[in-house]
Motif scaffolding. Structure first.
Motif, short mmCIF file in Angstrom:
data_model
loop_
_atom_site.label_atom_id
_atom_site.label_comp_id
_atom_site.label_asym_id
_atom_site.label_seq_id
_atom_site.Cartn_x
_atom_site.Cartn_y
_atom_site.Cartn_z
N SER A 11 4.07 -2.55 42.01
CA SER A 11 4.60 -3.40 43.09
C SER A 11 5.48 -4.53 42.55
O SER A 11 6.07 -5.28 43.32
CB SER A 11 3.44 -4.00 43.90
OG SER A 11 2.65 -4.82 43.07
N GLY A 12 5.53 -4.65 41.23
CA GLY A 12 6.33 -5.73 40.63
C GLY A 12 5.52 -6.99 40.42
O GLY A 12 6.07 -8.05 40.11
N THR A 15 5.98 -8.63 36.95
CA THR A 15 7.31 -9.26 36.84
C THR A 15 7.32 -10.59 37.57
O THR A 15 7.80 -11.60 37.05
CB THR A 15 8.38 -8.34 37.48
OG1 THR A 15 8.28 -7.05 36.88
CG2 THR A 15 9.78 -8.89 37.32
N GLN A 16 6.77 -10.59 38.78
CA GLN A 16 6.75 -11.83 39.58
C GLN A 16 5.84 -12.87 38.93
O GLN A 16 6.16 -14.06 38.91
CB GLN A 16 6.30 -11.54 41.02
CG GLN A 16 7.27 -10.67 41.81
CD GLN A 16 8.66 -11.29 41.93
OE1 GLN A 16 8.82 -12.51 41.93
NE2 GLN A 16 9.68 -10.46 42.00
N ARG A 123 8.88 5.75 42.49
CA ARG A 123 9.37 4.76 41.52
C ARG A 123 8.55 4.83 40.22
O ARG A 123 9.08 4.87 39.11
CB ARG A 123 9.25 3.36 42.15
CG ARG A 123 9.88 2.25 41.36
CD ARG A 123 9.26 0.91 41.74
NE ARG A 123 9.92 0.23 42.85
CZ ARG A 123 9.51 -0.97 43.30
NH1 ARG A 123 8.51 -1.61 42.75
NH2 ARG A 123 10.14 -1.55 44.28
N GLY A 173 7.11 -6.34 48.76
CA GLY A 173 7.37 -6.05 47.35
C GLY A 173 8.42 -4.98 47.13
O GLY A 173 8.77 -4.70 45.98
N VAL A 177 14.01 -7.48 43.15
CA VAL A 177 13.19 -8.47 42.42
C VAL A 177 13.54 -9.91 42.79
O VAL A 177 12.65 -10.73 43.05
CB VAL A 177 13.38 -8.27 40.89
CG1 VAL A 177 12.64 -9.35 40.11
CG2 VAL A 177 12.85 -6.91 40.48
#
Ligand code: AMP
Length: 201
Positions: A11-12, A15-16, A123, A173, A177
């Motif tokens: 879901s990233g 990164t977040q 993904r 999400g 980004v």
């Protein structure tokens, strides 16, 4: 600030979390990273966790709560932290609440990154194919499917737990980004101006 970031694999979330850590100078508490370090160092926790992680299942609650309890009392957490990948079960969320209560602390925000599962699987599988053999042992399509299933069954109720306490905020999400970062920044600004009055504990 003390923030919990929830979201399924891919879901990233990582990164977040990294972006927030940089921007807000928070301690980054990723139970996944801590457990991988324990596995690499072959500590008792690592030996117990290795096989479970490779399957994509969850390490027992008492183990991760213990890991977080130790970490949260370290000096770099005094000015705030972001919990990335914890809590992953309602029992862990309850354990965290008790832990914070004991320290007379509360959470400022609980953010869930929401996803479209089909798009997410595509993904993740693409990423697994592109990086075959070069990444984590649990980043292959079979384990990822298992991790998603575990998320749905065991971690989605954590979002409901915080929603019940009135402290959950959702961000899409699947956006690019930068757009996700922008939404998170905007909601944290709103939290700051209400000075934590909606804290989820
Ligand atoms: P992550 O890097 O957050 O995706 O975590 C990788 C793996 O570590 C997970 O699939 C679990 O096996 C284990 N893990 C990480 N955090 C937790 C947690 N809070 N509770 C149980 N297992 C966890």
């Amino acid at each position: 600030m003390r923030i919990v970031l929830l979201g399924p694999p891919g879901s990233g979330k990582g990164t977040q979390a990294a972006e927030l850590v940089d921007r807000l100078s928070l301690a980054h508490l990723s139970t996944g990273d801590m457990l991988r370090a324990a596995v690499a160092a072959k500590t008792p926790v690592g030996v117990r966790a290795a096989e479970i992680m490779e399957r994509g299942d969850l390490v027992p609650d008492d183990v991760v709560i213990g890991v977080i309890a130790d970490r949260i009392s370290e000096p770099d957490c005094a000015d705030g932290f972001i919990l990335d990948g914890f809590p992953r079960t309602v029992a862990q969320a309850e354990g965290l609440s008790r832990l914070l209560e004991g320290l007379r602390l509360s959470l400022d925000a609980v953010i869930e990154l929401t996803v479209d599962e089909e798009a997410l699987l595509a993904r993740i599988e693409k990423r697994a194919r592109e990086t075959e053999g070069a990444t984590r042992a649990d980043d292959n399509p079979d384990t990822v499917r298992r991790r998603l299933e575990v998320y749905r069954k065991q971690t989605a109720p954590v979002a409901a737990y915080y929603e019940g306490k009135g402290g959950l905020r959702r961000v899409n999400g699947m956006l690019p980004v930068e757009a996700v970062s922008g939404e998170i920044a905007a909601l944290l600004d709103r939290v700051k101006t209400t000075s934590g009055s909606e804290a989820a504990g």
